[in-house]
Design a protein around this motif. Structure first.
Motif, PDB file in Angstrom:
ATOM      1  N   LYS A   1       9.114   6.800  -1.850  1.00 45.68           N
ATOM      2  CA  LYS A   1       8.635   8.183  -1.782  1.00 45.68           C
ATOM      3  C   LYS A   1       8.611   8.682  -0.337  1.00 45.68           C
ATOM      4  CE  LYS A   1       4.904   9.325  -4.222  1.00 45.68           C
ATOM      5  NZ  LYS A   1       3.493   9.673  -4.577  1.00 45.68           N
ATOM      6  N   LEU A   2       8.147   7.845   0.583  1.00 41.26           N
ATOM      7  CA  LEU A   2       8.053   8.230   1.998  1.00 41.26           C
ATOM      8  C   LEU A   2       9.429   8.436   2.624  1.00 41.26           C
ATOM      9  CD1 LEU A   2       6.348   8.676   4.580  1.00 41.26           C
ATOM     10  CD2 LEU A   2       6.354   6.206   4.902  1.00 41.26           C
TER      11      LEU A   2
ATOM     12  N   THR B   1       9.048  17.491   3.878  1.00 42.35           N
ATOM     13  CA  THR B   1       7.743  17.010   3.419  1.00 42.35           C
ATOM     14  C   THR B   1       7.187  15.995   4.403  1.00 42.35           C
ATOM     15  OG1 THR B   1       8.422  17.346   1.112  1.00 42.35           O
ATOM     16  CG2 THR B   1       6.512  15.929   1.502  1.00 42.35           C
TER      17      THR B   1
ATOM     18  N   TRP C   1       4.122  13.343   4.817  1.00 38.63           N
ATOM     19  CA  TRP C   1       3.256  12.584   3.919  1.00 38.63           C
ATOM     20  C   TRP C   1       2.054  12.022   4.675  1.00 38.63           C
ATOM     21  CZ3 TRP C   1       4.142  12.795  -1.149  1.00 38.63           C
ATOM     22  CH2 TRP C   1       5.424  13.135  -1.590  1.00 38.63           C
TER      23      TRP C   1
ATOM     24  N   LYS D   1       1.672  16.441   1.995  1.00 37.43           N
ATOM     25  CA  LYS D   1       1.164  15.898   0.745  1.00 37.43           C
ATOM     26  C   LYS D   1       0.615  14.495   0.983  1.00 37.43           C
ATOM     27  CE  LYS D   1       3.627  16.641  -3.034  1.00 37.43           C
ATOM     28  NZ  LYS D   1       4.781  16.658  -3.975  1.00 37.43           N
TER      29      LYS D   1
ATOM     30  N   LEU E   1       0.529  10.752   0.187  1.00 41.15           N
ATOM     31  CA  LEU E   1       1.475   9.793  -0.366  1.00 41.15           C
ATOM     32  C   LEU E   1       0.884   9.079  -1.573  1.00 41.15           C
ATOM     33  CD1 LEU E   1       4.334   8.561   0.188  1.00 41.15           C
ATOM     34  CD2 LEU E   1       3.121   6.682   1.301  1.00 41.15           C
TER      35      LEU E   1
ATOM     36  N   ASP F   1      -0.132  12.485  -4.320  1.00 43.28           N
ATOM     37  CA  ASP F   1       0.663  13.729  -4.344  1.00 43.28           C
ATOM     38  C   ASP F   1      -0.173  15.003  -4.177  1.00 43.28           C
ATOM     39  OD1 ASP F   1       3.251  12.660  -4.527  1.00 43.28           O
ATOM     40  OD2 ASP F   1       3.008  12.337  -6.677  1.00 43.28           O
TER      41      ASP F   1
END
Length: 185
Positions: free
Chosen positions: A79-80, A88, A90, A175, A177, A180
């Motif tokens: 995700k990162l 984005t 995080w 956001k 991590l 979310d």
């Protein structure tokens, strides 16, 4: 002040404790070496930004995020390090990896793997993440041009990385991590 499109010169200035202005995905940013406390304090002072708020660190390559990645599950690592349509940043748990003068009052740090070629070039030349905060004094709109950067900070920065601004319509969203949660849209 130096105006250049050479990332090696910019990296040398960062290593010497300098403050730089550079274009990001959507707005111009100010940056410095996050491990140089005097540089971070100078940057905060020229922006009139309180230290307790913390700042974003921007990376040009996922290798620059390695100290944080090792503490994350494979899913969170993905995700990162995934590229998103919108830039984005995080919020990532930070177990004393980033200096307190960058984290502020938090036990976490905001990290962004940049898709902007100029930011990537700076971080590659510097061989690490750099501080990334919008190029504007408190209360004013972020700079969208080199001319605006110079009007805001001409006498307070050491160098400008003169490459094109990205095409994103707004600064990075922020956001969490872990869950979310949107911190900044």
């Amino acid at each position: 002040m130096i105006i250049t499109s050479d990332p090696i010169i910019i990296a040398d200035i960062l290593n010497q404790g300098g403050i730089i202005a550079y274009p990001t995905e959507a707005v111009w940013g100010l940056g410095c070496n996050p491990h140089n406390q005097a540089s971070v304090i100078k940057l905060l002072n020229i922006k009139s930004r309180p230290m307790h708020k913390g700042m974003i660190l921007v990376a040009g390559d996922k290798a620059h995020l390695a100290p944080w990645l090792v503490q994350l599950s494979p899913e969170l690592q993905t995700k990162l390090t995934t590229h998103y349509l919108s830039p984005t940043s995080w919020i990532v748990p930070d177990q004393d990896i980033a200096p307190t003068w960058v984290r502020g009052e938090h036990q976490s740090i905001a990290l962004r793997l940049s898709q902007h070629e100029g930011v990537q070039a700076i971080c590659q030349a510097f061989k690490a993440c750099i501080v990334s905060t919008s190029a504007n004094p408190a209360g004013l709109d972020p700079a969208l041009s080199l001319e605006q950067v110079l009007a805001y900070f001409r006498d307070n920065i050491d160098a400008v990385f003169d490459v094109p601004l990205g095409q994103s319509k707004q600064p990075s969203q922020i956001k969490s991590l872990l869950d979310d949660q949107v911190i900044r849209q």
